[in-house]
Scaffold this motif. Structure first.
Motif, mmCIF file in Angstrom:
data_model
loop_
_atom_site.group_PDB
_atom_site.id
_atom_site.type_symbol
_atom_site.label_atom_id
_atom_site.label_comp_id
_atom_site.label_asym_id
_atom_site.label_seq_id
_atom_site.Cartn_x
_atom_site.Cartn_y
_atom_site.Cartn_z
ATOM 1 N N LYS A 168 -19.331 85.353 13.832
ATOM 2 C CA LYS A 168 -20.421 86.180 14.151
ATOM 3 C C LYS A 168 -21.521 86.109 12.905
ATOM 4 C CE LYS A 168 -18.599 90.749 12.854
ATOM 5 N NZ LYS A 168 -18.397 91.967 13.637
ATOM 6 N N ASP A 216 -15.880 87.512 33.866
ATOM 7 C CA ASP A 216 -16.827 86.960 32.872
ATOM 8 C C ASP A 216 -15.896 86.314 31.756
ATOM 9 O OD1 ASP A 216 -18.952 88.641 33.726
ATOM 10 O OD2 ASP A 216 -18.203 90.458 32.799
ATOM 11 N N THR A 218 -14.921 85.498 28.312
ATOM 12 C CA THR A 218 -14.978 85.938 26.992
ATOM 13 C C THR A 218 -13.651 85.171 26.102
ATOM 14 O OG1 THR A 218 -13.403 87.826 27.609
ATOM 15 C CG2 THR A 218 -15.970 87.944 27.524
ATOM 16 N N ARG A 222 -14.326 81.036 24.898
ATOM 17 C CA ARG A 222 -15.832 81.143 24.690
ATOM 18 C C ARG A 222 -16.414 80.946 23.539
ATOM 19 N NH1 ARG A 222 -20.110 80.968 24.219
ATOM 20 N NH2 ARG A 222 -21.660 81.693 25.520
ATOM 21 N N ASP A 226 -18.836 77.568 21.466
ATOM 22 C CA ASP A 226 -19.772 77.793 20.645
ATOM 23 C C ASP A 226 -19.981 77.075 19.382
ATOM 24 O OD1 ASP A 226 -22.045 79.431 21.658
ATOM 25 O OD2 ASP A 226 -21.087 81.257 21.130
ATOM 26 N N GLN A 229 -19.946 72.659 20.229
ATOM 27 C CA GLN A 229 -20.851 72.853 21.443
ATOM 28 C C GLN A 229 -21.000 71.330 22.134
ATOM 29 O OE1 GLN A 229 -24.766 74.504 20.313
ATOM 30 N NE2 GLN A 229 -23.935 75.843 19.136
ATOM 31 N N TRP A 246 -25.830 75.025 30.008
ATOM 32 C CA TRP A 246 -25.215 75.476 28.790
ATOM 33 C C TRP A 246 -26.212 75.852 27.791
ATOM 34 C CZ3 TRP A 246 -21.462 77.611 26.100
ATOM 35 C CH2 TRP A 246 -21.363 77.712 24.757
ATOM 36 N N SER A 249 -24.626 80.910 22.328
ATOM 37 C CA SER A 249 -24.881 82.061 22.005
ATOM 38 C C SER A 249 -25.805 82.735 21.235
ATOM 39 C CB SER A 249 -23.432 82.727 21.925
ATOM 40 O OG SER A 249 -22.598 82.641 22.769
ATOM 41 N N THR A 250 -26.560 83.612 21.509
ATOM 42 C CA THR A 250 -27.448 84.259 20.377
ATOM 43 C C THR A 250 -26.626 85.127 19.488
ATOM 44 O OG1 THR A 250 -27.749 86.282 21.601
ATOM 45 C CG2 THR A 250 -29.222 84.646 22.192
ATOM 46 N N GLU A 253 -25.234 88.005 21.058
ATOM 47 C CA GLU A 253 -24.096 87.573 21.995
ATOM 48 C C GLU A 253 -22.782 87.155 21.028
ATOM 49 O OE1 GLU A 253 -26.344 85.742 25.613
ATOM 50 O OE2 GLU A 253 -26.104 84.479 23.943
ATOM 51 N N ARG A 254 -23.103 86.685 19.728
ATOM 52 C CA ARG A 254 -21.772 86.251 19.020
ATOM 53 C C ARG A 254 -21.117 87.348 18.688
ATOM 54 N NH1 ARG A 254 -21.666 81.240 15.391
ATOM 55 N NH2 ARG A 254 -22.573 79.436 16.736
ATOM 56 N N TYR A 257 -19.045 88.949 21.777
ATOM 57 C CA TYR A 257 -17.901 88.284 22.023
ATOM 58 C C TYR A 257 -16.927 88.337 20.796
ATOM 59 C CZ TYR A 257 -20.148 85.512 25.612
ATOM 60 O OH TYR A 257 -20.868 85.274 26.528
#
Length: 405
Positions: A168, A216, A218, A222, A226, A229, A246, A249-250, A253-254, A257
């Motif tokens: 993250k 979802d 996760t 997931r 990222d 990629q 695809w 993740s922003t 979002e990171r 998750y």
């Protein structure tokens, strides 16, 4: 990871309390053997009841998809026993020692969804008593394995925290370095995690599993996508276009998750360390078998860590977990006479051979060969050795419970 819970979110720590008992060393009554036919549309059991004590379900997959068979408790949710990864045209056995009561049988073709053909099943007769010497050995094994499970989750929590912190924060190089190691304790005890309803789907589902069940996506995989990629032209494990729709993740979002994975892992640790957490001797032996099934269906095909190619690390962890479980009950198996000793010898020999073969592809410390760099002949050799171990290991539960004829 391949076991799909029948009712996500409805299985608690109390569900691990054994609904079956163990009997003295005696051969199974042939009348307690039932035939199960699993097709793509039905699940047929040759009888709707059996006497308490040892029961064996001989499950034949007559469909076109890999299937699973479950014996459920009277609420239709809790798993009393299961056998998974039954390929089309093959048969597997589920052996349990059942106490009187109401149960359900169900099959799960494709190993997804809620299953089909759920049918009431009654166990009649008197409660099954356990011989004192057997019970002492079982209790010792359960105590030892419970301690092992709790030690593994204590290792898992900080590893996942370090991994997700790097992810993250955007330190992808560090996160990639930590990914495989963070998964090792989880893979060693995966059947235990799978028993807690929706935890395993949230922690360890692959994309194709989540999509198939409308969940979802996760968890570990997931985040893995990222970190490795997909590029134009890449394919998902189900041969669909991996680059289609695809988007990386922003940062927000990171964080989401990462925080969810940490929270889910902590919940697993809390459940395993909880006062209500209990396992049975069958959980240990069937867990060993289940871990090797994980290897046979996911790791050996390279579908588990599709993006990172770190499948052999998971492979090794599954094998280690199975070997620990076997080691804890090995003396119990050997105490069951010459047949038990012979099966234990065979299991031990095949574990050594498989570990030696895996060792030729690396180690946790040095890293393992990336799965996509294996040749078809090397994959076949690994698969053959897994099969060689699976045959005697499949007899571990019946041997430990004294059900060998």
């Amino acid at each position: 990871m391949h076991l799909k819970p029948l009712a996500a979110g409805l299985l608690s720590a109390a569900a691990l309390v054994s609904l079956t008992g163990c009997v003295p060393n005696a051969p199974a009554d042939p009348a307690s053997s039932l035939a199960v036919s699993s097709t793509d549309s039905d699940c047929t059991v040759s009888g709707a009841s059996a006497a308490s004590g040892p029961i064996t379900f001989d499950v034949t997959n007559e469909g076109e998809r890999v299937t699973e068979f479950y014996l459920l408790a009277d609420d239709g949710l809790r798993i009393v026993g299961e056998v998974e990864n039954i390929a089309p045209g093959t048969s597997r056995q589920l052996s349990v020692v059942a106490q009187p009561g109401s149960y359900f049988t169900v099959c799960k073709p494709g190993m997804i969804g809620e299953g089909i053909g759920q049918t009431a099943f009654e166990v009649t007769g008197e409660a099954v008593e356990v011989a004192a010497d057997d019970q002492a050995a079982y209790d010792e094994a359960v105590t030892s394995y419970t301690a092992y499970l709790r030690n593994q989750v204590s290792e898992l929590v900080p590893l996942v925290e370090d991994f997700t912190t790097a992810y993250k924060s955007g330190d992808d190089a560090k996160a990639r370095e930590l990914f495989a190691a963070a998964r090792v304790p989880y893979e060693r005890i995966e059947p235990t995690a799978e028993a807690f309803g929706d935890l395993d789907p949230k922690i360890d589902y692959r994309e194709v599993d989540a999509v198939a069940e409308g969940l979802d996506w996760t968890g570990f995989h997931r985040i893995e996508k990222d970190l490795w990629q997909p590029q134009p032209g890449d394919k998902n494990s189900d041969d669909t276009d991996a680059f289609l729709d695809w988007a990386p993740s922003t940062p927000e979002e990171r964080t989401a998750y990462a925080d969810q994975l940490v929270g889910d892992i902590q919940e697993l640790a809390d459940l395993v360390n909880g006062e209500e957490f209990e396992i049975s001797i069958e959980d240990i032996t069937n867990g060993a078998i289940g871990l090797l099934d994980e290897v046979a269906t996911g790791k050996i095909s390279g579908e588990e860590d599709w993006w990172s190619g770190t499948d052999l690390s998971d492979f090794k962890a599954n094998v280690e977990g199975a070997e620990v479980a076997f080691g804890i009950v090995e003396d119990v198996a050997r105490a069951k006479g010459d047949d038990g000793a012979a099966i234990a010898d065979s299991i031990s020999t095949e574990f050594t051979a498989l570990n030696d073969l895996l060792g030729s592809y690396g180690s946790y410390e040095e890293g393992f060969t990336t799965y996509r760099d294996l040749t078809p002949d090397q994959v076949k050799e690994l698969s053959t050795q897994v099969d060689a171990l699976a045959e005697p290991l499949s007899q571990l539960t019946t041997t430990v419970l004294g059900l060998q004829a």
